[in-house]
Design an enzyme around this catalytic site. Structure first.
Site, PDB file in Angstrom:
ATOM      1  N   ASP A 152      28.551   7.098 -10.079  1.00 17.18           N
ATOM      2  CA  ASP A 152      27.436   6.201 -10.396  1.00 17.18           C
ATOM      3  C   ASP A 152      27.903   4.741 -10.480  1.00 17.18           C
ATOM      4  O   ASP A 152      28.800   4.420 -11.248  1.00 17.18           O
ATOM      5  CB  ASP A 152      26.885   6.666 -11.761  1.00 17.18           C
ATOM      6  CG  ASP A 152      25.712   5.837 -12.266  1.00 17.18           C
ATOM      7  OD1 ASP A 152      25.160   5.031 -11.495  1.00 17.18           O
ATOM      8  OD2 ASP A 152      25.343   6.026 -13.452  1.00 17.18           O
ATOM      9  N   HIS A 210      25.025   5.577  -5.746  1.00 20.05           N
ATOM     10  CA  HIS A 210      23.970   5.080  -6.635  1.00 20.05           C
ATOM     11  C   HIS A 210      24.086   3.577  -6.829  1.00 20.05           C
ATOM     12  O   HIS A 210      24.356   3.099  -7.935  1.00 20.05           O
ATOM     13  CB  HIS A 210      24.011   5.743  -8.018  1.00 20.05           C
ATOM     14  CG  HIS A 210      23.955   7.229  -7.985  1.00 20.05           C
ATOM     15  ND1 HIS A 210      23.596   7.940  -6.870  1.00 20.05           N
ATOM     16  CD2 HIS A 210      24.220   8.151  -8.958  1.00 20.05           C
ATOM     17  CE1 HIS A 210      23.639   9.237  -7.148  1.00 20.05           C
ATOM     18  NE2 HIS A 210      24.017   9.391  -8.396  1.00 20.05           N
ATOM     19  N   HIS A 250      23.234  10.843 -20.575  1.00 18.72           N
ATOM     20  CA  HIS A 250      22.366   9.976 -19.778  1.00 18.72           C
ATOM     21  C   HIS A 250      21.072   9.778 -20.563  1.00 18.72           C
ATOM     22  O   HIS A 250      20.881  10.397 -21.607  1.00 18.72           O
ATOM     23  CB  HIS A 250      22.130  10.612 -18.400  1.00 18.72           C
ATOM     24  CG  HIS A 250      21.420   9.703 -17.430  1.00 18.72           C
ATOM     25  ND1 HIS A 250      21.715   8.371 -17.311  1.00 18.72           N
ATOM     26  CD2 HIS A 250      20.429   9.952 -16.532  1.00 18.72           C
ATOM     27  CE1 HIS A 250      20.922   7.845 -16.395  1.00 18.72           C
ATOM     28  NE2 HIS A 250      20.138   8.773 -15.901  1.00 18.72           N
ATOM     29  N   HIS A 285      23.492   4.178 -18.207  1.00 21.92           N
ATOM     30  CA  HIS A 285      24.558   4.187 -17.196  1.00 21.92           C
ATOM     31  C   HIS A 285      25.863   3.601 -17.742  1.00 21.92           C
ATOM     32  O   HIS A 285      25.849   2.710 -18.592  1.00 21.92           O
ATOM     33  CB  HIS A 285      24.114   3.384 -15.972  1.00 21.92           C
ATOM     34  CG  HIS A 285      22.910   3.944 -15.292  1.00 21.92           C
ATOM     35  ND1 HIS A 285      22.982   4.906 -14.325  1.00 21.92           N
ATOM     36  CD2 HIS A 285      21.582   3.709 -15.481  1.00 21.92           C
ATOM     37  CE1 HIS A 285      21.759   5.227 -13.914  1.00 21.92           C
ATOM     38  NE2 HIS A 285      20.888   4.502 -14.610  1.00 21.92           N
ATOM     39  N   HIS A 307      16.048  11.296  -8.667  1.00 22.34           N
ATOM     40  CA  HIS A 307      16.904  12.446  -8.346  1.00 22.34           C
ATOM     41  C   HIS A 307      16.105  13.721  -8.039  1.00 22.34           C
ATOM     42  O   HIS A 307      16.648  14.642  -7.438  1.00 22.34           O
ATOM     43  CB  HIS A 307      17.903  12.698  -9.489  1.00 22.34           C
ATOM     44  CG  HIS A 307      18.896  11.581  -9.627  1.00 22.34           C
ATOM     45  ND1 HIS A 307      20.186  11.681  -9.180  1.00 22.34           N
ATOM     46  CD2 HIS A 307      18.761  10.322 -10.103  1.00 22.34           C
ATOM     47  CE1 HIS A 307      20.815  10.521  -9.402  1.00 22.34           C
ATOM     48  NE2 HIS A 307      19.972   9.694  -9.960  1.00 22.34           N
ATOM     49  N   ASP A 352       3.014   4.193  -1.526  1.00 26.11           N
ATOM     50  CA  ASP A 352       3.134   4.770  -2.859  1.00 26.11           C
ATOM     51  C   ASP A 352       4.567   5.152  -3.190  1.00 26.11           C
ATOM     52  O   ASP A 352       5.036   4.939  -4.300  1.00 26.11           O
ATOM     53  CB  ASP A 352       2.233   6.005  -2.980  1.00 26.11           C
ATOM     54  CG  ASP A 352       0.768   5.652  -2.749  1.00 26.11           C
ATOM     55  OD1 ASP A 352       0.332   4.602  -3.241  1.00 26.11           O
ATOM     56  OD2 ASP A 352       0.075   6.419  -2.059  1.00 26.11           O
ATOM     57  N   GLY A 368       0.785  -1.231   0.000  1.00 25.21           N
ATOM     58  CA  GLY A 368       0.000   0.000   0.000  1.00 25.21           C
ATOM     59  C   GLY A 368       0.815   1.279   0.000  1.00 25.21           C
ATOM     60  O   GLY A 368       0.249   2.363  -0.038  1.00 25.21           O
TER      61      GLY A 368
END
Lengths: 551, 551
Positions: B191, B386, B138, B364, B75, B47, B45
């Site tokens: 990253d 990340h 990206h 990526h 982000h 979100d 439940g």
């Protein structure tokens, strides 16, 4: 009108798993496979999904036997549930029967059911059918295809298979399939699992090479996880361990079971002293140990899970341990597997799981292998099985590309069989079929209403509103009291709770003013007012359960 | 003691998503990124998952600004929630600010928050920090890295990136990274998403080639689904459509939004008349139409979902439609995507989704690209970000393989920052951090207790037992009544319901005999007896809620 052969799938179409197909001719009926499916993420609390056996129950007197292609759950898992409703002998190979026997014992049905073991090449008479066992390669030992000779022609069920020319138990019997093809095959029902993949599935022995590379470069403890049912894989791990002077211990119940069954059947060649108890590994040098573990699908509380989360009684993961995941994640299990891998990394282990390392191969035929089977068997009709809709459609297209008449490619659905004569294949009238949910010991007592409620409860929790009304004038004697679960953190929401009580009270008083004495109507009023209020203030929609007691 | 630079991740470590990192020096603090995470399957439940902003709230007076690398949800998604608790200017590029603006408007915060647009190459002063915007590639336009010049040295945040030498907006600014490397970089935060993958991520323009192959060979309607945020992908679809004389319509709210933002910013070069309304596609010949749709992750009620399940108002899937899935399923979404693909096949569509078709590339950097950035920036300290634990560890190993001193590789955790001087990097004292759950409009009112209850309710449903007891002698006035939801199909289980009522009654009577008048004790007795009985008879464990009302 001449008698027709009916081929009726009761499962395994439009889904992965729950494979079961009925063959019926006149007064005789046989069943090929009897598997379970697994609940999808919407089937809250459901343990297993089994086929609806109504059609078998209604035709018990016709049932001449069950024929099982191999011992994976999606082909044998429903047998105990089925045997509680019907009875007929079950035919399979040694490994298959060994695994079915364990299941029947667990359900205390071993005495009731006749289990008959055969070898590839054997034929079995069952009513008007003659069923021939044909050796195939798969990710479990002793898998077979069936050639079923019927009054209108031969039907071939491949079961799950791949073509592995360098398999340790020999390549699948393509020669026999070719011979049958030359004699004439009426229909082919073939495995569609890997039809999306081009080329060939690599041989199981490429995994042995991959394992060798990992063992050669390692002077630490090695932990291998794989599917417990893949006895050939276990054999490869043991052989590699012996080559590098390592002892092998297994952990996890299904892995221990498989080791036992395989050794009993004489399927595993292991040197004296190679297998040791898991407790004995502690006192051995790290570079002399291999542990084979369950948990390759990230299963909660599996041996690998317990090792990763430090709750395994005998094994603690230490920095430097090399953990080899000799499996790929079944769709839906990716996150669970990934959770374990992260924990293993956190403990400083070296985890090997990349596809590129050649540590796992599929057990199912890719496109080129499927084409070989189509070309060898040259069926008049083709019915793709074992697959979701896209697999069935793509397998149909593959047959068409090979020159088959599109009219002879028959994509079925559960419960809607085909009627075959020597020259035709038409859809038959539907029979009762579908899925039955197993939850705990309950079979079929959880259905769509219960699941809908569970989903509702899972999303936003529930609110119980209790109130005592006078039987005389309908006035409020006590309450309304509000109890919630799974809705909101109550201790920090007292204000909201007060408001809810007030909204409920106002709904009751409104009913009183309107002289509404029908309790169903009062309950509706409470429910509507509360749910409207809650949606406005919280954008949530908990289940609301008004309880009125009359005094 | 000299002042130290603190780098404190409040999210984005040990998880994919929810990226947010604090830089603090003396009286100044800036924040890099402010993303959301998505609930895992256990968070019934829920979100959204947002970071705990306590540390920012406690340091509001130090806050000099937010710097956002790009406009993806992981982000920017938490910005509205954060801006309800603190306030500081937000800096980003044009596309990033455009997307943030939409979000702020949705939350009626547009007037409150200062949004400042910059271009790659710009520098921004924020307290003692100078933040430099550096162009990177990206899967969304206008993505940047930051070089943050601090009193103790330069810190580079790559943000999400890849190196795409043939990108339509130019390769990322490796020259500037190299220059910074030569001048001296104190720390690199890079990253880690694709660190498991060898080699290079293919260029976005290989997708244009893949699309061209699909368009060339097709004389039917084409439907392309992709991530709405990938404006370059949308541009490639439009350019390909124009080359083959097809009109383009978009469907799905986020796709419509993106088209609007991209056109407003002048980022999309589209010929007059190419874009048409979705309703207009009906009257065009099939081979003159391309529809670009949301739903590449199988999202319920997305445009593609509605088309597949025949609930889309303007588009019905027809046999022969070519559906191109220009995306890969994010872990956890595989089954949802597969459900849609099956439906499309059932309708006779031709669905193209194979990796081998070159219809999607990652956004990526893979291992070789990461190495280039490490080699160019030559950081003294390296902090992988990340990524889940395995990504962080593998990124650390990659840095070590490149010759970095293992002592200078710092793997962090959420809430535990690093204190950097010119020469050292040590763990800092922990700060409040973690996850806050968003459910409907409620932020933080759903926690572990509520989730535990939802899970319990989801598994086995619930049973409410209502009884009225006399306030005078504790005798039963009415009840016990049993109400269940999500437990069992009641109409077929009346016998069990009767038994439950009896078990509850016996528990109450036992309490009476023992003269127990404490209602908590009576409730416990009812609960224990019922749950024991149910486990014995059904192996299930529903939530049991006894409700006692005193009259």
């Amino acid at each position: 009108m001449a008698e027709k052969l009916k081929i009726i799938p009761l499962g395994g179409l439009d889904e992965i798993g729950k494979n079961i197909t009925v063959l019926e001719y006149g007064k005789d009926m046989i069943v090929v496979d009897c598997g379970v499916g697994f609940p999808d993420e919407e089937m809250y609390g459901v343990d297993l999904v089994i086929p609806d056996f109504t059609y078998l129950v209604n035709n018990q007197r016709k049932l001449r036997g069950f024929f099982i292609t191999h011992g994976h759950e999606d082909h044998i898992g429903s047998i105990p549930y089925c045997m509680q409703q019907v009875n007929a002998p079950i035919h399979g190979t040694a490994m298959t029967c060994g695994l079915i026997k364990l299941k029947l014992e667990e359900h205390r049905l071993a005495d009731k059911v006749k289990l008959i073991t055969h070898k590839p090449g054997d034929t079995v008479k069952a009513g008007c059918f003659t069923v021939e066992f044909i050796h195939v390669n798969h990710s479990i030992a002793d898998a077979v295809a069936f050639a079923i000779h019927t009054p209108v022609g031969t039907v071939i069920f491949t079961g799950d298979f791949k073509i592995d020319p360098t398999a340790s138990d020999g390549m699948m019997d393509l020669a026999r399939l070719g011979q049958l093809g030359n004699e004439g095959v009426l229909a082919l029902l073939a495995d569609s699992t890997n039809v999306e993949r081009q080329g060939y599935t690599p041989s199981e022995n490429t995994v042995a090479e991959g394992l060798d590379r990992q063992f050669k470069s390692c002077d630490q403890r090695i932990i291998v996880t794989t599917f417990a049912s893949n006895m050939h894989r276990l054999a490869a791990v043991i052989a590699t361990a012996e080559r590098y002077g390592r002892k092998v211990a297994v952990t996890g119940r299904s892995m221990e079971n498989m080791l036992k069954v395989a050794q009993e059947l004489g399927y595993l060649k292991v040197k004296q002293g190679t297998i040791v108890d898991i407790a004995a590994t502690k006192s051995l040098p790290k570079n002399k140990v291999v542990i084979v573990s369950t948990g390759s699908q990230g299963e909660n509380m599996s041996a690998l899970y317990r090792m990763a989360f430090s709750t395994h009684k005998q094994v603690d993961i230490a920095a430097g341990d090399r953990i080899i995941i000799s499996a790929s994640a079944i769709p839906g299990n990716e996150k669970a597997v990934s959770k374990i891998i992260n924990e293993l990394y956190r403990k400083g282990a070296d985890v090997v799981y990349e596809k590129s390392e050649g540590l796992h191969v599929s057990g199912h035929a890719c496109q080129e292998e499927l084409k070989i089977v189509h070309a060898l068997t040259k069926p008049k009709f083709f019915i793709p099985v074992h697959g979701e809709q896209r697999h069935l459609q793509l397998h149909g297209r593959l047959a068409k590309q090979m020159g088959m008449n599109p009219k002879n490619i028959c994509i079925g659905e559960i419960g809607v069989g085909f009627e075959l004569s020597k020259r035709s294949c038409k859809s038959a009238a539907p029979v009762p079929a579908g899925m039955v949910l197993v939850d705990g010991t309950g079979v079929g007592d959880v259905g769509s209403v219960v699941l809908r409620d569970r989903k509702h409860l899972a999303q936003d929790g529930m609110i119980v509103v209790c109130v005592n009304l006078s039987g005389q004038d309908g006035g409020v004697i006590s309450g309304p009291d509000i109890i919630t679960r799974g809705f909101i953190y109550v201790k920090e929401s007292e204000e909201l709770m007060d408001e809810l009580r007030q909204v409920a009270m106002e709904a009751i008083e409104r009913c009183q003013r309107k002289r509404i004495r029908d309790w169903t109507a009062i309950k509706s009023a409470i429910k509507n007012d509360l749910s409207g209020y809650l949606y406005k203030t919280t954008k949530r929609n908990p289940m609301i359960l008004p309880v009125i007691m009359e005094i």
